[in-house]
Design an enzyme around this catalytic site. Structure first.
Site, PDB file in Angstrom:
ATOM      1  N   THR A  46       0.798  -1.228   0.000  1.00  0.00           N
ATOM      2  CA  THR A  46       0.000   0.000   0.000  1.00  0.00           C
ATOM      3  C   THR A  46       0.833   1.282   0.000  1.00  0.00           C
ATOM      4  O   THR A  46       0.278   2.368  -0.141  1.00  0.00           O
ATOM      5  CB  THR A  46      -0.902   0.002   1.250  1.00  0.00           C
ATOM      6  OG1 THR A  46      -0.062  -0.254   2.384  1.00  0.00           O
ATOM      7  CG2 THR A  46      -1.972  -1.063   1.155  1.00  0.00           C
ATOM      8  N   GLY A  47       2.140   1.183   0.169  1.00  0.00           N
ATOM      9  CA  GLY A  47       2.986   2.374   0.293  1.00  0.00           C
ATOM     10  C   GLY A  47       3.371   2.949  -1.063  1.00  0.00           C
ATOM     11  O   GLY A  47       2.944   2.463  -2.120  1.00  0.00           O
ATOM     12  N   SER A  74      -4.518  -1.710   6.914  1.00  0.00           N
ATOM     13  CA  SER A  74      -5.026  -1.999   5.560  1.00  0.00           C
ATOM     14  C   SER A  74      -5.566  -3.422   5.434  1.00  0.00           C
ATOM     15  O   SER A  74      -6.398  -3.688   4.544  1.00  0.00           O
ATOM     16  CB  SER A  74      -3.891  -1.832   4.537  1.00  0.00           C
ATOM     17  OG  SER A  74      -3.222  -0.611   4.729  1.00  0.00           O
ATOM     18  N   ARG A 142      20.505  -4.656   4.504  1.00  0.00           N
ATOM     19  CA  ARG A 142      21.441  -4.397   3.396  1.00  0.00           C
ATOM     20  C   ARG A 142      22.903  -4.623   3.764  1.00  0.00           C
ATOM     21  O   ARG A 142      23.683  -5.118   2.953  1.00  0.00           O
ATOM     22  CB  ARG A 142      21.295  -2.944   2.907  1.00  0.00           C
ATOM     23  CG  ARG A 142      20.059  -2.685   2.087  1.00  0.00           C
ATOM     24  CD  ARG A 142      20.075  -1.264   1.568  1.00  0.00           C
ATOM     25  NE  ARG A 142      18.764  -0.867   1.088  1.00  0.00           N
ATOM     26  CZ  ARG A 142      18.227   0.334   1.301  1.00  0.00           C
ATOM     27  NH1 ARG A 142      18.904   1.256   1.965  1.00  0.00           N
ATOM     28  NH2 ARG A 142      17.032   0.620   0.842  1.00  0.00           N
ATOM     29  N   CYS A 181      17.953   4.425  -2.564  1.00  0.00           N
ATOM     30  CA  CYS A 181      17.643   5.073  -3.852  1.00  0.00           C
ATOM     31  C   CYS A 181      18.728   6.045  -4.316  1.00  0.00           C
ATOM     32  O   CYS A 181      18.863   6.301  -5.507  1.00  0.00           O
ATOM     33  CB  CYS A 181      16.299   5.768  -3.762  1.00  0.00           C
ATOM     34  SG  CYS A 181      16.086   6.733  -2.254  1.00  0.00           S
ATOM     35  N   GLY A 211      11.010  10.183  -2.520  1.00  0.00           N
ATOM     36  CA  GLY A 211      11.936   9.354  -1.755  1.00  0.00           C
ATOM     37  C   GLY A 211      11.605   9.283  -0.278  1.00  0.00           C
ATOM     38  O   GLY A 211      12.088   8.409   0.441  1.00  0.00           O
ATOM     39  N   LYS A 236      24.370   5.828   4.514  1.00  0.00           N
ATOM     40  CA  LYS A 236      23.970   4.739   3.606  1.00  0.00           C
ATOM     41  C   LYS A 236      24.721   4.852   2.285  1.00  0.00           C
ATOM     42  O   LYS A 236      25.238   3.861   1.774  1.00  0.00           O
ATOM     43  CB  LYS A 236      22.449   4.802   3.341  1.00  0.00           C
ATOM     44  CG  LYS A 236      21.622   4.194   4.456  1.00  0.00           C
ATOM     45  CD  LYS A 236      20.159   4.155   4.055  1.00  0.00           C
ATOM     46  CE  LYS A 236      19.334   5.011   4.973  1.00  0.00           C
ATOM     47  NZ  LYS A 236      17.951   5.206   4.547  1.00  0.00           N
ATOM     48  N   ARG A 266      17.033  17.434   0.309  1.00  0.00           N
ATOM     49  CA  ARG A 266      15.700  17.148  -0.261  1.00  0.00           C
ATOM     50  C   ARG A 266      15.250  18.396  -1.008  1.00  0.00           C
ATOM     51  O   ARG A 266      15.309  19.507  -0.448  1.00  0.00           O
ATOM     52  CB  ARG A 266      14.734  16.817   0.883  1.00  0.00           C
ATOM     53  CG  ARG A 266      13.381  16.372   0.422  1.00  0.00           C
ATOM     54  CD  ARG A 266      13.349  14.946  -0.061  1.00  0.00           C
ATOM     55  NE  ARG A 266      13.525  13.979   1.003  1.00  0.00           N
ATOM     56  CZ  ARG A 266      13.839  12.698   0.790  1.00  0.00           C
ATOM     57  NH1 ARG A 266      14.017  12.232  -0.433  1.00  0.00           N
ATOM     58  NH2 ARG A 266      13.995  11.872   1.802  1.00  0.00           N
ATOM     59  N   HIS A 273      16.446  11.412  -8.344  1.00  0.00           N
ATOM     60  CA  HIS A 273      17.516  11.942  -7.498  1.00  0.00           C
ATOM     61  C   HIS A 273      18.689  12.387  -8.388  1.00  0.00           C
ATOM     62  O   HIS A 273      19.207  11.598  -9.184  1.00  0.00           O
ATOM     63  CB  HIS A 273      18.021  10.867  -6.527  1.00  0.00           C
ATOM     64  CG  HIS A 273      17.043  10.505  -5.451  1.00  0.00           C
ATOM     65  ND1 HIS A 273      15.871  11.176  -5.227  1.00  0.00           N
ATOM     66  CD2 HIS A 273      17.098   9.517  -4.509  1.00  0.00           C
ATOM     67  CE1 HIS A 273      15.223  10.641  -4.201  1.00  0.00           C
ATOM     68  NE2 HIS A 273      15.943   9.628  -3.760  1.00  0.00           N
ATOM     69  N   ASN A 358      14.316   7.393  -8.416  1.00  0.00           N
ATOM     70  CA  ASN A 358      14.382   6.798  -7.074  1.00  0.00           C
ATOM     71  C   ASN A 358      13.318   5.746  -6.834  1.00  0.00           C
ATOM     72  O   ASN A 358      13.529   4.802  -6.076  1.00  0.00           O
ATOM     73  CB  ASN A 358      14.277   7.893  -6.013  1.00  0.00           C
ATOM     74  CG  ASN A 358      13.065   8.778  -6.193  1.00  0.00           C
ATOM     75  OD1 ASN A 358      12.956   9.453  -7.217  1.00  0.00           O
ATOM     76  ND2 ASN A 358      12.159   8.786  -5.229  1.00  0.00           N
TER      77      ASN A 358
HETATM   78  P1  NAP Z   1       5.587   4.143   2.783  1.00  0.00           P
HETATM   79  O1  NAP Z   1       4.897   4.867   1.695  1.00  0.00           O
HETATM   80  O2  NAP Z   1       5.569   4.704   4.144  1.00  0.00           O
HETATM   81  O3  NAP Z   1       4.964   2.632   2.844  1.00  0.00           O
HETATM   82  C1  NAP Z   1       5.285   1.739   3.894  1.00  0.00           C
HETATM   83  C2  NAP Z   1       4.576   0.392   3.725  1.00  0.00           C
HETATM   84  O4  NAP Z   1       4.895  -0.398   4.898  1.00  0.00           O
HETATM   85  C3  NAP Z   1       3.043   0.473   3.647  1.00  0.00           C
HETATM   86  O5  NAP Z   1       2.557  -0.558   2.819  1.00  0.00           O
HETATM   87  C4  NAP Z   1       2.615   0.210   5.094  1.00  0.00           C
HETATM   88  O6  NAP Z   1       1.320  -0.372   5.214  1.00  0.00           O
HETATM   89  C5  NAP Z   1       3.657  -0.793   5.540  1.00  0.00           C
HETATM   90  N1  NAP Z   1       3.802  -0.741   7.005  1.00  0.00           N
HETATM   91  C6  NAP Z   1       4.133   0.331   7.756  1.00  0.00           C
HETATM   92  N2  NAP Z   1       4.127  -0.011   9.078  1.00  0.00           N
HETATM   93  C7  NAP Z   1       3.765  -1.304   9.134  1.00  0.00           C
HETATM   94  C8  NAP Z   1       3.576  -2.221  10.199  1.00  0.00           C
HETATM   95  N3  NAP Z   1       3.725  -1.864  11.481  1.00  0.00           N
HETATM   96  N4  NAP Z   1       3.222  -3.497   9.887  1.00  0.00           N
HETATM   97  C9  NAP Z   1       3.054  -3.862   8.613  1.00  0.00           C
HETATM   98  N5  NAP Z   1       3.222  -3.049   7.547  1.00  0.00           N
HETATM   99  C10 NAP Z   1       3.573  -1.775   7.813  1.00  0.00           C
HETATM  100  O7  NAP Z   1       7.126   3.926   2.436  1.00  0.00           O
HETATM  101  P2  NAP Z   1       7.854   3.822   0.973  1.00  0.00           P
HETATM  102  O8  NAP Z   1       8.398   5.116   0.540  1.00  0.00           O
HETATM  103  O9  NAP Z   1       6.949   3.082   0.052  1.00  0.00           O
HETATM  104  O10 NAP Z   1       9.131   2.933   1.333  1.00  0.00           O
HETATM  105  C11 NAP Z   1       9.000   1.532   1.560  1.00  0.00           C
HETATM  106  C12 NAP Z   1      10.376   0.936   1.852  1.00  0.00           C
HETATM  107  O11 NAP Z   1      11.216   1.094   0.697  1.00  0.00           O
HETATM  108  C13 NAP Z   1      11.087   1.634   3.020  1.00  0.00           C
HETATM  109  O12 NAP Z   1      11.817   0.664   3.734  1.00  0.00           O
HETATM  110  C14 NAP Z   1      12.003   2.627   2.323  1.00  0.00           C
HETATM  111  O13 NAP Z   1      13.107   2.972   3.109  1.00  0.00           O
HETATM  112  C15 NAP Z   1      12.398   1.830   1.074  1.00  0.00           C
HETATM  113  N6  NAP Z   1      12.800   2.635  -0.076  1.00  0.00           N
HETATM  114  C16 NAP Z   1      12.080   3.730  -0.472  1.00  0.00           C
HETATM  115  C17 NAP Z   1      12.489   4.450  -1.594  1.00  0.00           C
HETATM  116  C18 NAP Z   1      11.763   5.683  -2.078  1.00  0.00           C
HETATM  117  O14 NAP Z   1      12.297   6.374  -2.980  1.00  0.00           O
HETATM  118  N7  NAP Z   1      10.570   5.990  -1.550  1.00  0.00           N
HETATM  119  C19 NAP Z   1      13.593   4.030  -2.323  1.00  0.00           C
HETATM  120  C20 NAP Z   1      14.288   2.911  -1.915  1.00  0.00           C
HETATM  121  C21 NAP Z   1      13.870   2.222  -0.805  1.00  0.00           C
HETATM  122  P3  NAP Z   1       0.019   0.535   5.558  1.00  0.00           P
HETATM  123  O15 NAP Z   1      -0.286   1.333   4.327  1.00  0.00           O
HETATM  124  O16 NAP Z   1      -1.030  -0.491   5.833  1.00  0.00           O
HETATM  125  O17 NAP Z   1       0.364   1.399   6.731  1.00  0.00           O
END
Ligand code: NAP
Length: 394
Positions: A46-47, A74, A142, A181, A211, A236, A266, A273, A358
């Site tokens: 969902t994220g 969710s 990682r 990223c 990001g 990182k 940012r 990025h 990213n």
């Molecule tokens: P996000 O939008 O905050 O989404 C987080 C996801 O994790 C959602 O599906 C959420 O579910 C779930 N979640 C959060 N707390 C939880 C819990 N207690 N139990 C189970 N599920 C939980 O974050 P994002 O930007 O998509 O990033 C996701 C991951 O990828 C992170 O580890 C981030 O560091 C990494 N990442 C991100 C990027 C980027 O550019 N954004 C790039 C590389 C890596 P709900 O919706 O149900 O809360």
């Protein structure tokens, strides 16, 4: 001689890139037929990154997304009832799927993880322990010495850590990660320069709002502003890049000796990025040699013709005002790393600009490419009985 990215090139998608690679006589994986597609699950569906996974998996030729999981906020609802924030339409088949709780042992063998790092560490280990092959975006594992931090064009041999991982962790499954990223663009660019022995690097990033996930940075903080701090990001970039470029010997990765100093900011860009890089090389090089090293850089995904592999990992730009996130980041389906403005640096020797997507090359697309490499190398248990993988590059 490298050239600018032409408008025709910008419109290519990965399928076009792949057919061009095949046309050039590259080795390629036998494509899976639609009915043979491998079922996959998605943790954190969902994220912000999770939604990009859904988008990219909707048309994936090898993988069929059949199982979704997220937090208890969710779980129990249909995916289509939850907010969808991408311009691409949500496929009806996915909208109808229920969202599950994170319960290891349920769901397909191959699961992608886009989980919040706060939960990813424990959850991903549990899934790997129950026999899943977890292909993760999260930072949690990682830097674990048993876990490949994989960029298939740069360090496919790091998959050699998996037997050690199985022994030391006692997992029936496996866990593979992709970089942060902002690390991935730098790592790919420096990998192309390995013949010239990069010794010291400074990098200043201008990182997109996406990001930070959703809802991310407050609009009143982000609009018309630059925020000179991203928690944990500089460390990182400095350490992940050394591991990615490192050497695998006796089931251990020795980090590359390059010293990296990162500053991260940012900026009010949606996706992409940008990084301003200066590098000191251990071996002398001309500008033409460096441009050729960037534009000729290639790896196993290209020789195997993996579905998410861009024709060229690095697109070089010669126009002084490129690459730009708004104009360039979506080309090659977001999987290319863009390099431009290569010029002498009075302090370290050479400097240039790097741009990468990213959410795609730095997240969902990177994980898909990692999973494709696992399939191509027949590293999924369920593939041991099938004949769908390439013999090349094992
Ligand atoms: P996000 O939008 O905050 O989404 C987080 C996801 O994790 C959602 O599906 C959420 O579910 C779930 N979640 C959060 N707390 C939880 C819990 N207690 N139990 C189970 N599920 C939980 O974050 P994002 O930007 O998509 O990033 C996701 C991951 O990828 C992170 O580890 C981030 O560091 C990494 N990442 C991100 C990027 C980027 O550019 N954004 C790039 C590389 C890596 P709900 O919706 O149900 O809360």
């Amino acid at each position: 001689m490298p050239g600018d990215l032409h408008s025709d090139d910008r419109e290519k998608n990965y399928a076009d890139d792949r057919s061009t690679a095949e046309g050039a006589g590259a080795r390629h994986v036998v494509p899976l037929r639609a009915k043979q597609r491998i079922e996959v699950g998605l943790l954190g569906a969902t994220g912000a990154v999770g939604q990009h996974f859904v988008r990219l998996l909707a048309e994936h030729p090898w993988f069929h997304l059949t199982w979704l999981a997220a937090s208890e906020r969710s779980a129990g609802r249909r995916y289509g009832e939850l907010p969808w924030r991408l311009a691409a339409p949500l496929p009806e088949e996915i909208a109808a799927l229920p969202v599950h709780m994170l319960r290891a042992g349920s769901g397909p063998e191959l699961v992608f993880s886009a989980l919040d790092a706060l939960v990813a560490g424990e959850c991903e280990a549990e899934f790997a322990g129950h026999g899943h092959c977890v292909v993760s975006n999260a930072r949690s594992h990682r830097m674990d010495p048993c876990v490949p931090l994989l960029v298939p064009e740069v360090n496919p041999e790091h998959l050699g850590l998996l037997p050690r991982q199985r022994e030391e962790k006692g997992w029936r499954g496996a866990l593979v990660t992709n970089p942060n990223c902002a690390s991935v663009g730098l790592a790919v660019a420096l990998a192309a320069l390995r013949p010239f022995a990069p010794r010291r690097v400074t990098v200043t990033t201008l990182q997109a709002l996406s990001g930070a996930g959703y809802p991310g940075v407050a609009s009143l903080d982000a609009a018309a502003n630059v925020i000179p701090y991203i928690d944990g990001e500089e460390e990182k970039i400095e350490t992940e890049t050394q591991k990615i470029l490192g050497t695998l010997k006796d089931r251990e990765v020795t980090p590359h000796p390059v010293t990296i100093s990162a500053q991260t900011t940012r900026v009010p860009v949606l996706d992409g990025h940008t990084e301003a890089v200066s590098v000191e090389l251990g071996k002398p090089a001309t500008r033409e040699e460096l441009l050729a090293a960037f534009s000729q850089f290639s790896g196993e995904p290209q020789s195997l013709g993996l579905p998410s592999a861009p024709l060229k990992p690095i697109v070089t730009h010669t126009r002084a005002d490129r690459p730009q996130p708004r104009l360039d980041v979506e080309s090659y389906a977001g999987m290319a790393v863009h390099v431009g403005r290569l010029r002498p640096c009075p302090v370290l020797g050479w400097k240039f600009i790097v741009l990468s997507h990213n959410m795609v090359r730095g997240a969902a697309g990177a994980a898909l490419l990692n999973a494709e490499l696992l399939v191509a190398r027949a590293l999924l248990t369920s593939l041991h009985q099938t004949n769908v993988t390439a013999s090349a590059g094992r």
